[in-house]
Design a protein around this motif. Structure first.
Motif, mmCIF file in Angstrom:
data_model
loop_
_atom_site.group_PDB
_atom_site.id
_atom_site.type_symbol
_atom_site.label_atom_id
_atom_site.label_comp_id
_atom_site.label_asym_id
_atom_site.label_seq_id
_atom_site.Cartn_x
_atom_site.Cartn_y
_atom_site.Cartn_z
ATOM 1 N N PRO A 1 0.847 -1.200 0.000
ATOM 2 C CA PRO A 1 0.000 0.000 0.000
ATOM 3 C C PRO A 1 0.880 1.246 0.000
ATOM 4 O O PRO A 1 2.023 1.217 0.455
ATOM 5 N N THR A 2 0.349 2.326 -0.528
ATOM 6 C CA THR A 2 1.069 3.598 -0.476
ATOM 7 C C THR A 2 0.445 4.487 0.593
ATOM 8 O O THR A 2 -0.714 4.300 0.975
ATOM 9 N N SER A 3 1.199 5.436 1.044
ATOM 10 C CA SER A 3 0.692 6.356 2.060
ATOM 11 C C SER A 3 -0.225 7.407 1.455
ATOM 12 O O SER A 3 -0.923 8.117 2.178
ATOM 13 N N TYR A 4 -0.241 7.494 0.118
ATOM 14 C CA TYR A 4 -1.013 8.556 -0.527
ATOM 15 C C TYR A 4 -2.511 8.289 -0.478
ATOM 16 O O TYR A 4 -3.304 9.175 -0.150
ATOM 17 N N ASN A 5 -2.934 7.055 -0.817
ATOM 18 C CA ASN A 5 -4.353 6.777 -0.979
ATOM 19 C C ASN A 5 -4.582 5.291 -0.774
ATOM 20 O O ASN A 5 -3.784 4.466 -1.211
ATOM 21 N N GLU A 6 -5.693 4.937 -0.134
ATOM 22 C CA GLU A 6 -5.974 3.532 0.155
ATOM 23 C C GLU A 6 -6.236 2.707 -1.108
ATOM 24 O O GLU A 6 -6.241 1.477 -1.063
#
Length: 258
Positions: A75-80
């Motif tokens: 996962p990225t910290s930007y968007n789920e």
């Protein structure tokens, strides 16, 4: 899952910029999006703020199938809705593996079958040279987006990329079609387009047809600012600069339900 490879056979053509902003906009529209960094320079991984720990699986392990597919997806910290298969310097070592596999051009496509029901779109940032990694990235694609600098160099890169795609299609290594050509660093002075930019974009239109040339990514420091702040252009306050990506998403959406 619709797989879109962002490819161009020269450096500095806007591949990572295109992949990054397209992925973020899709995620913001609640579209489960998988991004793949297939460039050993791993700029997309860096731009997404992902720092690999020692021994964490990357695209290298995903391709070699030495770990379960999901172990290479983060996962990225930007968007789920935004996920990444990262790359690092070691990705270069996969070249011989792909070359000796006998199915190198189709290997990534086969590996992605394991996650095809999880994501709606997969965006692959291709390396900027003809290599075994590039071949398997094109082989995995349903569609290609080809960023090309609005310059003589960019037009040349477009021609080489199209030649490679056509060669792979001729031998049955890919069924990918060109979704769009995206002029990059289109230079304008007020309301006047620079002569080299205009001539280059006109040449692109002559090569692929008016309908395949997307609105240009204009030369602007705002892209670099948004990348450094790890936000979208809208979040930076420059929604108008997202227009080329919005048009690209409209084209993508016409294929979702086919």
């Amino acid at each position: 899952m619709l797989t879109i490879s962002i490819a161009s056979l020269s450096g500095g053509q806007g591949k990572t910029t295109t992949a990054l902003f397209l992925g973020r906009l899709l995620a913001n529209r609640s579209c489960p999006t998988l991004m793949i960094d297939s460039d050993p320079q791993h700029n997309l991984t860096t731009y997404l703020g992902f720092e690999l720990e020692p021994n964490q699986p990357t695209l290298l392990e995903f391709l070699k199938k030495t770990v379960p597919a999901e172990d290479s997806i983060y996962p990225t910290s930007y968007n789920e809705n935004l996920f990444l298969i990262p790359a690092d310097d070691q990705l270069d070592t996969v070249q011989d593996y792909l070359s000796n596999s006998g199915v190198g051009a189709t290997l990534l496509k086969r590996r992605l079958e394991a996650v095809a029901k999880i994501f709606k779109v997969c965006i692959i940032d291709a390396p900027p040279q003809r290599s075994q990694i590039c071949l398997t990235v094109l082989g995995a694609a349903d569609f290609l987006v080809i960023p090309a600098e609005a310059s003589v160099k960019g037009y040349g890169s477009l021609i080489r990329t199209l030649d490679l795609l056509n060669g792979l299609r001729d031998v049955g290594a890919t069924d990918a079609e060109v979704l769009g050509v995206l002029p990059f660093r289109d230079r304008w002075f007020g309301n006047t387009q620079a002569q080299e930019s205009r001539a280059s974009v006109d040449s692109m239109r002559s090569e692929v047809g008016e309908q395949l040339v997307l609105p240009s990514i204009r030369e602007s420091e705002r892209f670099k600012q948004a990348i450094n702040k790890r936000i979208t252009l809208s979040e930076l306050g420059y929604q108008d600069l997202e227009y080329p990506f919005e048009i690209l998403i409209e084209k993508i959406s016409t294929h979702w339900n086919k």
